[in-house]
Design a protein around this motif. Structure first.
Motif, PDB file in Angstrom:
ATOM      1  N   THR A   1       3.125  16.277  15.736  1.00 11.43           N
ATOM      2  CA  THR A   1       2.911  16.704  17.170  1.00 11.43           C
ATOM      3  C   THR A   1       1.768  17.065  17.594  1.00 11.43           C
ATOM      4  O   THR A   1       1.629  17.419  18.919  1.00 11.43           O
ATOM      5  N   SER A   2       0.665  16.981  16.882  1.00  9.13           N
ATOM      6  CA  SER A   2      -0.696  17.485  17.258  1.00  9.13           C
ATOM      7  C   SER A   2      -1.430  15.868  17.605  1.00  9.13           C
ATOM      8  O   SER A   2      -1.108  14.969  16.976  1.00  9.13           O
ATOM      9  N   ARG A   3      -2.028  16.050  18.625  1.00  6.44           N
ATOM     10  CA  ARG A   3      -3.231  15.033  18.794  1.00  6.44           C
ATOM     11  C   ARG A   3      -4.282  14.862  17.830  1.00  6.44           C
ATOM     12  O   ARG A   3      -4.582  15.775  16.838  1.00  6.44           O
ATOM     13  N   SER A   4      -4.459  13.574  17.202  1.00  4.84           N
ATOM     14  CA  SER A   4      -5.713  13.375  16.440  1.00  4.84           C
ATOM     15  C   SER A   4      -6.544  12.659  17.353  1.00  4.84           C
ATOM     16  O   SER A   4      -6.545  12.689  18.714  1.00  4.84           O
ATOM     17  N   LYS A   5      -7.871  12.373  16.820  1.00  8.75           N
ATOM     18  CA  LYS A   5      -8.949  11.904  17.672  1.00  8.75           C
ATOM     19  C   LYS A   5      -9.491  10.721  17.336  1.00  8.75           C
ATOM     20  O   LYS A   5     -10.841  10.434  17.338  1.00  8.75           O
TER      21      LYS A   5
ATOM     22  N   ALA B   1     -10.655  11.946  12.847  1.00  8.87           N
ATOM     23  CA  ALA B   1      -9.394  11.783  12.082  1.00  8.87           C
ATOM     24  C   ALA B   1      -8.460  11.239  12.558  1.00  8.87           C
ATOM     25  O   ALA B   1      -8.002  11.806  13.619  1.00  8.87           O
ATOM     26  N   PRO B   2      -7.544  10.223  11.933  1.00  9.19           N
ATOM     27  CA  PRO B   2      -6.350  10.056  12.231  1.00  9.19           C
ATOM     28  C   PRO B   2      -5.136  10.797  11.804  1.00  9.19           C
ATOM     29  O   PRO B   2      -5.734  11.835  11.374  1.00  9.19           O
ATOM     30  N   HIS B   3      -3.939  10.412  12.203  1.00  7.64           N
ATOM     31  CA  HIS B   3      -2.745  11.409  11.275  1.00  7.64           C
ATOM     32  C   HIS B   3      -2.897  11.128  10.130  1.00  7.64           C
ATOM     33  O   HIS B   3      -2.798  11.785   9.139  1.00  7.64           O
ATOM     34  N   LEU B   4      -2.846   9.551   9.857  1.00  2.94           N
ATOM     35  CA  LEU B   4      -2.563   9.125   8.390  1.00  2.94           C
ATOM     36  C   LEU B   4      -3.965   8.211   8.110  1.00  2.94           C
ATOM     37  O   LEU B   4      -4.087   7.373   8.854  1.00  2.94           O
TER      38      LEU B   4
ATOM     39  N   GLY C   1      -6.819  21.324  10.374  1.00  5.65           N
ATOM     40  CA  GLY C   1      -6.734  22.219  11.686  1.00  5.65           C
ATOM     41  C   GLY C   1      -7.207  21.634  12.980  1.00  5.65           C
ATOM     42  O   GLY C   1      -6.815  20.446  12.987  1.00  5.65           O
ATOM     43  N   ASP C   2      -7.561  22.339  14.002  1.00  8.46           N
ATOM     44  CA  ASP C   2      -7.806  21.744  15.429  1.00  8.46           C
ATOM     45  C   ASP C   2      -6.825  20.834  15.916  1.00  8.46           C
ATOM     46  O   ASP C   2      -6.599  20.159  16.404  1.00  8.46           O
ATOM     47  N   HIS C   3      -5.456  21.518  15.579  1.00 10.36           N
ATOM     48  CA  HIS C   3      -4.223  20.985  16.222  1.00 10.36           C
ATOM     49  C   HIS C   3      -4.326  21.356  17.763  1.00 10.36           C
ATOM     50  O   HIS C   3      -4.715  22.491  18.362  1.00 10.36           O
ATOM     51  N   ALA C   4      -3.781  20.338  18.633  1.00  3.72           N
ATOM     52  CA  ALA C   4      -3.562  20.518  19.953  1.00  3.72           C
ATOM     53  C   ALA C   4      -2.634  19.655  20.372  1.00  3.72           C
ATOM     54  O   ALA C   4      -2.233  18.657  19.708  1.00  3.72           O
TER      55      ALA C   4
END
Length: 288
Positions: free
Chosen positions: A82-86, A63-66, A15-18
């Motif tokens: 298409t979401s940022r990760s952190k 968390a990354p994408h992968l 979750g936490d998509h942006a």
């Protein structure tokens, strides 16, 4: 066809998509670097399941994408493309590092230098089997990320805000503004379609602020041959693998030619050594 979730990756949506901010498409190369080891004191690789539990639990905020296991080929994905990760540090008031592109795909390889798997010690990521890399690369390419290191490859990368803001491609964590990590140290080569040598970064061509005259690399031979092909070679002999003043003069002639042909309006330092990513890509130096 672009897929929000990488085909074959296990989906663990935290979750936490942006949204990202738009701009040049980027991919960021990381290693997890869970333990500190050395050639004298290697350490066992941390289990994949530990990292998976971390990024879906207390570590979801970084968390990354992968998450990629280069020993088995397992891949987990935590947010859509298409979401940022952190996974990047993002200082107040600067570039929004995790959002600075149409996509900013972040890949964490499960690895640290001098890890052991069974009885084998792996000093570098590229020493591992790199299982699953071709599938990851294909997915990243599908999002418009080119096979190049605009800020320099994982060995030579430098942090440059202007390059980061304007150039698409792969960036090692070491090459991202506002960050102080030095990973991933190495990264597997672009394969299965890469015909030309990716930009190695400005630092590759320089030494102590001046052209690295005398530096030896086969890349200079291939670069010089292409400069001859495009009519900008100034060689009486060569080119050869040792960087010379004539290489510098020839490349600067190419920069002037490219500037005029494409009406770029460059002046001053923009037409001087070292090569920049745009003219380097346009020169199409064959990959080794």
């Amino acid at each position: 066809m672009t897929e929000l979730w990488m085909p074959g990756a296990a989906r663990h949506d935290i979750g936490d998509h942006a949204p990202t901010d738009g701009g040049p498409a980027k991919a960021i190369a990381h290693i997890t670097w869970d333990r500190t080891a050395s050639a004298a004191k290697p350490a066992a690789l941390v289990p994949y399941e530990n990292l998976l539990g971390y990024f879906t639990g207390s570590g979801r905020g970084v968390a990354p994408h992968l998450l990629w296991d280069p020993f088995t080929g397992r891949v987990a994905q935590f947010v859509p493309a298409t979401s940022r990760s952190k996974s990047l540090a993002d200082g107040a008031g600067g570039t929004r590092t995790n959002r600075a592109g149409s996509v900013v795909l972040q890949i964490e390889a499960l690895f640290f230098p001098h890890c052991t798997v069974g009885s084998v010690v792996y000093a570098q990521l590229v020493d591992t089997p790199c299982k699953g890399w071709s599938e990851i690369l294909a997915w990243v390419r599908s999002w418009g990320v080119p096979d190049r290191w605009p800020a320099g490859d994982p060995v030579h990368a430098v942090r440059d805000e202007r390059t980061w803001e304007s150039e698409a491609g792969w960036y090692p964590h070491k090459g991202v503004p506002e960050n102080d990590h030095t990973d991933p140290l190495t990264w597997p080569a672009f394969t299965g379609g890469a015909r030309y040598e990716p930009y190695p970064g400005a630092a590759f061509f320089m030494s102590h602020g001046k052209p690295a005259i005398g530096k030896v690399s086969d890349l200079f031979t291939r670069m010089g041959e292409r400069l001859v092909d495009v009519g900008c070679g100034r060689y009486r002999v060569g080119p050869g693998p040792k960087l010379s003043v004539v290489d510098v003069e020839s490349y600067e002639a190419w920069q002037r030619e490219y500037n005029a042909t494409h009406k770029k309006g460059w002046t001053g330092a923009a037409l001087k050594w070292p090569p920049g990513p745009e003219t380097w890509d346009a020169l199409e130096v064959p990959a080794s």
